[in-house]
Scaffold this motif. Structure first.
Motif, PDB file in Angstrom:
ATOM      1  N   GLU A 283       1.106  -1.051   0.023  1.00 28.43           N
ATOM      2  CA  GLU A 283       0.061  -0.187   0.019  1.00 28.43           C
ATOM      3  C   GLU A 283       0.760   1.204   0.091  1.00 28.43           C
ATOM      4  OE1 GLU A 283      -3.978  -1.576   2.388  1.00 28.43           O
ATOM      5  OE2 GLU A 283      -2.292  -0.743   3.612  1.00 28.43           O
ATOM      6  N   ALA A 284       1.832   1.288   1.000  1.00 30.97           N
ATOM      7  CA  ALA A 284       2.899   2.436   0.899  1.00 30.97           C
ATOM      8  C   ALA A 284       3.553   2.483  -0.422  1.00 30.97           C
ATOM      9  CB  ALA A 284       3.679   2.289   2.031  1.00 30.97           C
ATOM     10  N   LEU A 285       3.916   1.401  -1.134  1.00 33.02           N
ATOM     11  CA  LEU A 285       4.534   1.550  -2.133  1.00 33.02           C
ATOM     12  C   LEU A 285       3.857   2.168  -3.316  1.00 33.02           C
ATOM     13  CD1 LEU A 285       7.012   0.967  -4.287  1.00 33.02           C
ATOM     14  CD2 LEU A 285       5.929  -1.498  -4.536  1.00 33.02           C
ATOM     15  N   ILE A 286       2.494   1.939  -3.389  1.00 39.50           N
ATOM     16  CA  ILE A 286       1.599   2.421  -4.439  1.00 39.50           C
ATOM     17  C   ILE A 286       1.364   3.813  -4.187  1.00 39.50           C
ATOM     18  CG2 ILE A 286      -0.691   2.498  -5.248  1.00 39.50           C
ATOM     19  CD1 ILE A 286      -0.989  -0.654  -4.283  1.00 39.50           C
ATOM     20  N   LYS A 287       1.308   4.131  -2.996  1.00 36.71           N
ATOM     21  CA  LYS A 287       1.104   5.477  -2.866  1.00 36.71           C
ATOM     22  C   LYS A 287       2.537   6.465  -3.078  1.00 36.71           C
ATOM     23  CE  LYS A 287       0.228   8.954   1.160  1.00 36.71           C
ATOM     24  NZ  LYS A 287      -0.527   8.997   2.633  1.00 36.71           N
ATOM     25  N   LEU A 288       3.538   6.012  -2.964  1.00 37.60           N
ATOM     26  CA  LEU A 288       4.786   6.547  -2.954  1.00 37.60           C
ATOM     27  C   LEU A 288       5.001   6.914  -4.371  1.00 37.60           C
ATOM     28  CD1 LEU A 288       7.817   7.387  -1.951  1.00 37.60           C
ATOM     29  CD2 LEU A 288       8.474   5.287  -2.176  1.00 37.60           C
ATOM     30  N   ILE A 289       5.069   5.993  -5.309  1.00 43.61           N
ATOM     31  CA  ILE A 289       5.325   6.232  -6.805  1.00 43.61           C
ATOM     32  C   ILE A 289       4.130   6.473  -7.669  1.00 43.61           C
ATOM     33  CG2 ILE A 289       6.896   4.536  -6.347  1.00 43.61           C
ATOM     34  CD1 ILE A 289       5.588   2.309  -7.940  1.00 43.61           C
ATOM     35  N   LYS A 290       2.902   6.632  -7.107  1.00 42.82           N
ATOM     36  CA  LYS A 290       1.678   7.056  -7.866  1.00 42.82           C
ATOM     37  C   LYS A 290       1.943   8.328  -8.646  1.00 42.82           C
ATOM     38  CE  LYS A 290      -3.344   7.942  -7.656  1.00 42.82           C
ATOM     39  NZ  LYS A 290      -4.462   7.739  -6.806  1.00 42.82           N
ATOM     40  N   PRO A 291       2.672   9.248  -8.067  1.00 46.63           N
ATOM     41  CA  PRO A 291       2.858  10.612  -8.922  1.00 46.63           C
ATOM     42  C   PRO A 291       3.689  10.460 -10.153  1.00 46.63           C
ATOM     43  CG  PRO A 291       3.079  11.228  -6.573  1.00 46.63           C
ATOM     44  CD  PRO A 291       3.308   9.611  -6.610  1.00 46.63           C
ATOM     45  N   VAL A 292       4.543   9.115 -10.097  1.00 42.40           N
ATOM     46  CA  VAL A 292       5.552   8.965 -11.176  1.00 42.40           C
ATOM     47  C   VAL A 292       5.175   8.044 -12.283  1.00 42.40           C
ATOM     48  CG1 VAL A 292       8.018   8.370 -11.514  1.00 42.40           C
ATOM     49  CG2 VAL A 292       7.490   9.365  -9.444  1.00 42.40           C
ATOM     50  N   SER A 293       3.900   7.458 -12.015  1.00 43.87           N
ATOM     51  CA  SER A 293       3.417   6.540 -13.008  1.00 43.87           C
ATOM     52  C   SER A 293       4.253   5.547 -13.504  1.00 43.87           C
ATOM     53  CB  SER A 293       2.536   7.222 -13.958  1.00 43.87           C
ATOM     54  OG  SER A 293       1.532   8.113 -13.323  1.00 43.87           O
ATOM     55  N   GLY A 294       5.212   4.794 -12.692  1.00 41.46           N
ATOM     56  CA  GLY A 294       6.089   4.040 -13.085  1.00 41.46           C
ATOM     57  C   GLY A 294       5.595   2.499 -13.071  1.00 41.46           C
ATOM     58  N   HIS A 295       6.611   1.558 -13.356  1.00 35.33           N
ATOM     59  CA  HIS A 295       6.528   0.330 -13.431  1.00 35.33           C
ATOM     60  C   HIS A 295       7.154  -0.335 -12.337  1.00 35.33           C
ATOM     61  CE1 HIS A 295       5.931  -3.903 -15.040  1.00 35.33           C
ATOM     62  NE2 HIS A 295       7.278  -4.047 -14.808  1.00 35.33           N
ATOM     63  N   VAL A 296       6.428  -1.268 -11.751  1.00 32.32           N
ATOM     64  CA  VAL A 296       7.321  -2.096 -10.633  1.00 32.32           C
ATOM     65  C   VAL A 296       7.821  -3.409 -11.132  1.00 32.32           C
ATOM     66  CG1 VAL A 296       6.911  -3.108  -8.158  1.00 32.32           C
ATOM     67  CG2 VAL A 296       6.083  -0.911  -8.856  1.00 32.32           C
ATOM     68  N   ASN A 297       8.996  -3.689 -10.771  1.00 32.46           N
ATOM     69  CA  ASN A 297       9.512  -4.999 -11.061  1.00 32.46           C
ATOM     70  C   ASN A 297       9.611  -5.685  -9.854  1.00 32.46           C
ATOM     71  OD1 ASN A 297      10.782  -7.037 -12.824  1.00 32.46           O
ATOM     72  ND2 ASN A 297      12.335  -6.011 -13.313  1.00 32.46           N
ATOM     73  N   LEU A 298       8.996  -6.628  -9.607  1.00 36.53           N
ATOM     74  CA  LEU A 298       9.310  -7.478  -8.305  1.00 36.53           C
ATOM     75  C   LEU A 298      10.340  -8.252  -8.338  1.00 36.53           C
ATOM     76  CD1 LEU A 298       5.590  -7.655  -7.235  1.00 36.53           C
ATOM     77  CD2 LEU A 298       7.090  -6.138  -6.139  1.00 36.53           C
ATOM     78  N   ILE A 299      11.295  -8.750  -7.481  1.00 38.29           N
ATOM     79  CA  ILE A 299      12.580  -9.515  -7.728  1.00 38.29           C
ATOM     80  C   ILE A 299      12.443 -10.319  -6.395  1.00 38.29           C
ATOM     81  CG2 ILE A 299      14.897  -9.708  -8.252  1.00 38.29           C
ATOM     82  CD1 ILE A 299      14.569  -6.598  -9.025  1.00 38.29           C
ATOM     83  N   PRO A 300      12.076 -11.548  -6.314  1.00 36.13           N
ATOM     84  CA  PRO A 300      12.263 -12.241  -5.160  1.00 36.13           C
ATOM     85  C   PRO A 300      13.880 -12.267  -4.878  1.00 36.13           C
ATOM     86  CG  PRO A 300      10.911 -13.382  -6.716  1.00 36.13           C
ATOM     87  CD  PRO A 300      11.492 -12.390  -7.425  1.00 36.13           C
ATOM     88  N   ILE A 301      14.340 -11.877  -3.915  1.00 32.56           N
ATOM     89  CA  ILE A 301      15.817 -11.813  -3.658  1.00 32.56           C
ATOM     90  C   ILE A 301      16.562 -13.039  -3.637  1.00 32.56           C
ATOM     91  CG2 ILE A 301      15.599 -12.416  -1.092  1.00 32.56           C
ATOM     92  CD1 ILE A 301      17.811  -9.898  -0.915  1.00 32.56           C
ATOM     93  N   ASN A 302      17.617 -12.985  -4.303  1.00 31.39           N
ATOM     94  CA  ASN A 302      18.522 -14.204  -4.476  1.00 31.39           C
ATOM     95  C   ASN A 302      19.212 -14.448  -3.200  1.00 31.39           C
ATOM     96  OD1 ASN A 302      19.139 -15.012  -7.397  1.00 31.39           O
ATOM     97  ND2 ASN A 302      19.271 -13.091  -7.642  1.00 31.39           N
TER      98      ASN A 302
END
Length: 356
Positions: A283-302
């Motif tokens: 939820e916090a991630l959505i709120k943070l980057i909403k003004p930028v309208s970017g794409h999120v690339n989720l990476i399960p950590i190695n």
């Protein structure tokens, strides 16, 4: 004897790395140093990106000029010190620089072509807790020619054209801004590797002033921000750079970048169990980057030898579905090369430990 310019290896002895020269720079050198016309420089520049190992193989270049080039330059091609191939086709390379420093690069096969992930520094000083690149600290910057040299070595090894380039290997590209800028010009040159800007991704942990500088270049590359947490407190623990450039400053820089370039930013988000993987984090991630309208690339950590672990696959999928169902475009990056330590810095770090 080494001559170091701003941390990048540009000379060995009295010889210069010819791969660090643009075609226009070579024209100037050829005119002033050798009294040769511009077309000779264009000929030589083109030869540099073919499968040759010495200046003597430049068949349409006069012998005297080839002798002068051999005296004044080294061709910058790197030797592959080690290579490891994954069951999925990913290949990880250790490459040796002229000063015997070891760097990493990775080749990845996709349906849209062959990609390489290259290093921009020997080591790194950013100190991100999940990354092995910085465990031995920063040694020096790489020159533009050394970045090109990685691609040429892998292209020669693979016997196929590299179509996509990612500056996401060891090092922070924007800390080596001048050489990276020159690399982008070189790799894009139609007479050289001729890789389109839209096929190049540059990743940064968030050097705010340099993001503004990159925006001023107005290149249609893809900028990837290593974000990894929407909380200043947690991000500072994961990525020390956040203590200098907190999220508010970073998001303002991203907004300026998208306004200037009209390019969508990718936010890299390594999911770490118990650190940044709750629904509240989403939820916090959505709120943070909403003004930028970017794409999120989720990476399960190695998984490395640290205690950090990725959430289970079902939870990764749940996290991804939550973002998308709440209007934030996100995808899960395909895990490639995990059986050959393809995560950034792992192979080099293991080599250095064995060499102690």
């Amino acid at each position: 004897m080494l001559f170091i310019n701003e941390g990048a290896l540009l000379k060995v002895g009295m010889k210069e790395n010819i791969l660090s020269f643009t075609s226009e720079e070579l024209k100037s050198v050829f005119k002033q140093k050798y009294n040769q016309p511009s077309y000779r420089a264009v000929q030589v520049f083109g030869w540099l990106y073919k499968d040759i190992s010495s200046f003597d193989e430049m068949q349409n270049v006069p012998k005297k000029l080839r002798e002068n080039l051999t005296r004044d330059f080294f061709n910058g091609q790197m030797g592959i010190f080690q290579s490891h191939r994954s069951h999925d086709g990913t290949e990880k390379f250790l490459l040796k620089c002229q000063d015997d420093n070891i760097i990493e690069a990775v080749k990845m096969e996709y349906h849209h072509g062959t990609s390489v992930c290259i290093s921009t520094q020997v080591g790194c000083e950013m100190g991100c807790i999940f990354c092995a690149s910085g465990r031995e600290g920063l040694v020096r910057n790489l020159s533009a020619g050394e970045m090109i040299g990685q691609i040429l070595a892998i292209q020669k090894h693979a016997k196929k054209r590299i179509s996509n380039i990612v500056l996401m290997g060891a090092g922070e590209p924007l800390q080596n801004f001048i050489e990276v800028q020159k690399f982008l010009e070189l790799v894009h040159d139609p007479k050289g590797l001729n890789v389109g800007y839209r096929h190049i991704t540059l990743s940064t942990c968030g050097l705010v002033p340099e993001i503004y500088n990159l925006a001023e270049l107005n290149l249609p590359i893809t900028l990837a921000i290593s974000l990894h947490s929407p909380s200043d407190i947690e991000r500072s623990r994961i990525m020390p750079i956040n203590r200098k450039y907190p999220l508010k400053d970073l998001i303002y820089a991203c907004l300026a970048y998208t306004k200037k370039t009209k390019r969508r930013i990718t936010f890299e988000y390594a999911l770490i169990k118990g650190k940044n993987d709750t629904i509240a984090d989403a939820e916090a991630l959505i709120k943070l980057i909403k003004p930028v309208s970017g794409h999120v690339n989720l990476i399960p950590i190695n998984t490395t030898d640290t205690k950090l672990q990725a959430p289970d696959l079902q939870w990764v999928q749940n996290f991804n579905e939550f973002l998308n169902s709440h209007g934030q475009n996100a995808t899960i990056r395909r895990n490639m090369g995990s059986d050959i330590n393809a995560a950034c810095g792992q192979l080099r770090w293991q080599y250095l430990k064995k060499s102690e």
